[in-house]
Design a protein around this motif. Structure first.
Motif, short mmCIF file in Angstrom:
data_model
loop_
_atom_site.label_atom_id
_atom_site.label_comp_id
_atom_site.label_asym_id
_atom_site.label_seq_id
_atom_site.Cartn_x
_atom_site.Cartn_y
_atom_site.Cartn_z
N ARG A 243 0.84 -1.20 0.00
CA ARG A 243 0.00 0.00 0.00
C ARG A 243 0.87 1.25 0.00
O ARG A 243 0.64 2.19 -0.77
N ARG A 244 1.90 1.26 0.82
CA ARG A 244 2.82 2.41 0.84
C ARG A 244 3.53 2.57 -0.50
O ARG A 244 3.68 3.68 -1.01
N ASN B 68 1.06 3.85 -3.09
CA ASN B 68 0.75 5.25 -2.82
C ASN B 68 1.84 6.18 -3.34
O ASN B 68 1.55 7.25 -3.87
N ASP B 69 3.10 5.77 -3.23
CA ASP B 69 4.19 6.57 -3.80
C ASP B 69 4.05 6.67 -5.32
O ASP B 69 4.35 7.71 -5.90
N ILE C 243 1.19 6.48 -7.12
CA ILE C 243 -0.02 7.13 -7.61
C ILE C 243 -0.35 8.44 -6.90
O ILE C 243 -1.45 8.98 -7.08
N GLU C 244 0.57 9.00 -6.13
CA GLU C 244 0.24 10.17 -5.32
C GLU C 244 -0.34 11.32 -6.14
O GLU C 244 -1.15 12.10 -5.64
N ARG C 245 0.00 11.41 -7.38
CA ARG C 245 -0.53 12.45 -8.25
C ARG C 245 -2.04 12.27 -8.50
O ARG C 245 -2.75 13.23 -8.79
N TYR C 246 -2.52 11.03 -8.38
CA TYR C 246 -3.91 10.71 -8.70
C TYR C 246 -4.80 10.53 -7.48
O TYR C 246 -6.02 10.58 -7.58
N GLY C 247 -4.20 10.27 -6.35
CA GLY C 247 -4.98 10.02 -5.14
C GLY C 247 -4.21 9.13 -4.18
O GLY C 247 -2.98 9.09 -4.21
N VAL C 248 -4.96 8.41 -3.36
CA VAL C 248 -4.33 7.59 -2.33
C VAL C 248 -5.07 6.26 -2.19
O VAL C 248 -6.29 6.20 -2.33
N ARG D 201 -6.34 3.69 0.28
CA ARG D 201 -6.67 3.63 1.71
C ARG D 201 -6.57 2.21 2.25
O ARG D 201 -6.24 1.99 3.40
N CYS E 170 -9.49 3.04 -3.08
CA CYS E 170 -8.73 4.25 -3.37
C CYS E 170 -9.61 5.48 -3.26
O CYS E 170 -10.80 5.43 -3.56
#
Length: 106
Positions: A15-16, A19-20, A22-27, A29, A44
């Motif tokens: 998940r971490r 997240n790195d 796709i951070e431009r698109y969201g997160v 969870r 997400c």
């Protein structure tokens, strides 16, 4: 029992990692890996979407090639049809090299 514990730990690290990416698109969870079933469930929060997006990788395969390990999504679904089509067109059937921690865990 060991597989479930390994999957839970790998899910947290994955998940971490995702997240790195796709951070431009969201997160992401929530990410749940089931290595026995070769599936992944993601929840997400994407920028511009009012409700969480649920993605299910229904099947993936691990490929050993030239001393490297790769993952290939072979089937997936999504709660948003437009995103499901995007994943089918650009993620399914495409190999992604696994980082060392993932290659060892899967």
């Amino acid at each position: 029992m060991f597989t479930a514990a390994k999957d839970a730990l790998t899910s947290q690290v994955a998940r971490r990692y995702v997240n790195d990416m796709i951070e431009r698109y969201g997160v992401v969870r929530e990410l749940k890996l089931n290595s026995s079933a070769k599936s992944v469930d993601l929840t997400c929060e994407l920028i511009g979407e009012s409700e969480p997006v649920v993605i299910r990788v229904e099947n993936y395969r691990i490929i050993d090639d030239a001393g490297k390990r790769w993952v290939e999504i072979t089937a997936c679904t999504c709660s948003r049809p437009w995103l499901e089509h995007l994943l089918e067109d650009h993620a399914c059937g495409r190999r992604v090299e696994l980082p060392g921690w993932a290659a060892a865990a899967l």
